[in-house]
Design a protein around this motif. Sequence first.
Motif, mmCIF file in Angstrom:
data_model
loop_
_atom_site.group_PDB
_atom_site.id
_atom_site.type_symbol
_atom_site.label_atom_id
_atom_site.label_comp_id
_atom_site.label_asym_id
_atom_site.label_seq_id
_atom_site.Cartn_x
_atom_site.Cartn_y
_atom_site.Cartn_z
ATOM 1 N N GLN A 248 13.754 36.929 26.932
ATOM 2 C CA GLN A 248 13.261 36.138 26.105
ATOM 3 C C GLN A 248 11.681 35.954 26.316
ATOM 4 N N VAL A 249 11.048 35.963 25.283
ATOM 5 C CA VAL A 249 9.692 35.789 25.153
ATOM 6 C C VAL A 249 9.303 34.470 24.912
ATOM 7 N N PRO A 250 7.910 34.181 24.971
ATOM 8 C CA PRO A 250 7.446 32.686 25.033
ATOM 9 C C PRO A 250 7.238 32.142 23.352
ATOM 10 N N LEU A 251 8.558 32.229 23.152
ATOM 11 C CA LEU A 251 8.507 31.226 21.568
ATOM 12 C C LEU A 251 8.443 29.893 21.980
ATOM 13 N N ARG A 252 7.657 29.165 21.026
ATOM 14 C CA ARG A 252 7.750 27.845 21.027
ATOM 15 C C ARG A 252 7.599 27.346 19.620
ATOM 16 N N ASP A 253 8.399 26.669 19.153
ATOM 17 C CA ASP A 253 8.554 26.222 17.831
ATOM 18 C C ASP A 253 8.696 27.236 16.768
ATOM 19 N N ALA B 80 2.836 38.066 25.826
ATOM 20 C CA ALA B 80 2.159 38.159 27.398
ATOM 21 C C ALA B 80 3.458 38.691 28.125
ATOM 22 N N VAL B 81 4.297 37.775 27.847
ATOM 23 C CA VAL B 81 5.413 38.245 29.003
ATOM 24 C C VAL B 81 6.876 38.056 28.439
ATOM 25 N N GLU B 82 7.770 38.718 29.231
ATOM 26 C CA GLU B 82 9.261 38.703 28.674
ATOM 27 C C GLU B 82 9.958 38.760 30.023
ATOM 28 N N VAL B 83 11.035 37.799 29.842
ATOM 29 C CA VAL B 83 11.984 37.573 31.177
ATOM 30 C C VAL B 83 13.380 37.416 30.876
ATOM 31 N N GLU B 84 14.247 38.527 31.640
ATOM 32 C CA GLU B 84 15.754 38.141 31.383
ATOM 33 C C GLU B 84 16.193 37.637 32.591
ATOM 34 N N ALA B 85 17.505 37.291 32.343
ATOM 35 C CA ALA B 85 18.157 36.671 33.403
ATOM 36 C C ALA B 85 19.722 36.812 33.779
ATOM 37 N N ILE B 86 20.279 36.729 34.948
ATOM 38 C CA ILE B 86 21.746 36.927 35.170
ATOM 39 C C ILE B 86 22.093 35.643 36.038
ATOM 40 N N PHE B 87 23.105 34.869 35.543
ATOM 41 C CA PHE B 87 23.673 33.467 36.007
ATOM 42 C C PHE B 87 25.181 33.720 36.493
ATOM 43 N N ALA B 88 25.663 33.052 37.481
ATOM 44 C CA ALA B 88 26.793 33.119 37.676
ATOM 45 C C ALA B 88 27.401 31.471 37.267
ATOM 46 N N LEU B 89 28.624 31.443 36.613
ATOM 47 C CA LEU B 89 28.851 30.306 36.174
ATOM 48 C C LEU B 89 30.224 29.720 36.660
ATOM 49 N N ALA C 132 3.448 31.210 30.151
ATOM 50 C CA ALA C 132 4.100 31.892 29.362
ATOM 51 C C ALA C 132 5.475 32.351 29.890
ATOM 52 N N ALA C 133 5.408 32.556 31.109
ATOM 53 C CA ALA C 133 6.697 32.984 31.934
ATOM 54 C C ALA C 133 7.576 31.601 32.033
ATOM 55 N N ARG C 134 7.035 30.434 32.374
ATOM 56 C CA ARG C 134 7.812 29.213 32.381
ATOM 57 C C ARG C 134 8.110 29.035 30.835
ATOM 58 N N THR C 135 7.543 29.465 29.666
ATOM 59 C CA THR C 135 8.156 29.230 28.421
ATOM 60 C C THR C 135 9.312 29.845 28.259
ATOM 61 N N CYS C 136 9.253 31.324 28.598
ATOM 62 C CA CYS C 136 10.441 32.261 28.492
ATOM 63 C C CYS C 136 11.494 31.709 29.376
ATOM 64 N N ALA C 137 11.268 30.939 30.700
ATOM 65 C CA ALA C 137 12.243 30.485 31.346
ATOM 66 C C ALA C 137 13.010 29.105 30.627
ATOM 67 N N ILE C 138 12.179 28.552 29.898
ATOM 68 C CA ILE C 138 12.649 27.353 29.184
ATOM 69 C C ILE C 138 13.897 27.752 28.102
#
Length: 156
Positions: free
Chosen positions: A41-46, A145-154, A67-73
């Motif tokens: 996820q990249v720091p997209l807003r609106d 500026a930043v891109e973040v990926e994630a892995i979750f357990a559900l 930017a990283a926080r926005t990616c996390a959102i």
Amino acid sequence: MAGKIDARLKDLGIELPDAPAPAANYVPYTLCGNILYISGQVPLRDGRVAYTGKVGQDLPLEEGQAAARTCAINIIAQARAACGGDLDRVKQVLKLGGFVNALPDFTDHPKVINGASDLMVEVFGDAGRHARFAVGAGSLPLGCAVEVEAIFALRD
């Protein structure tokens, strides 16, 4: 009635956007059993990239963290979509992977990606603690500026 995680987001003043659509030939997430893989996820807003350029050159460290926080959102928005709207299904944030658009001599990648890591702990508590990598990149899609990926357990 809103779930525990929705209430926590409200307490933090965070309103999740709709899950961003993919920008190319991939899906925003895949689910294999109870493991959720969220694409970078990249720091997209609106619908627009909120942070572009190289951290440490065009942006100070603090803006890289934002930017990283926005990616996390956006990651949490994708998780909400994958969970049918029920973020209480998140059992554990397993791993984050962070890419920082930076010059070769930049060395604060972990500090930048803390913007995403800190948010996961704020939102999910101990279940937000995760394994992680943070690396530099010569460029990122759309000049981000930043891109973040994630892995979750559900939970089931």
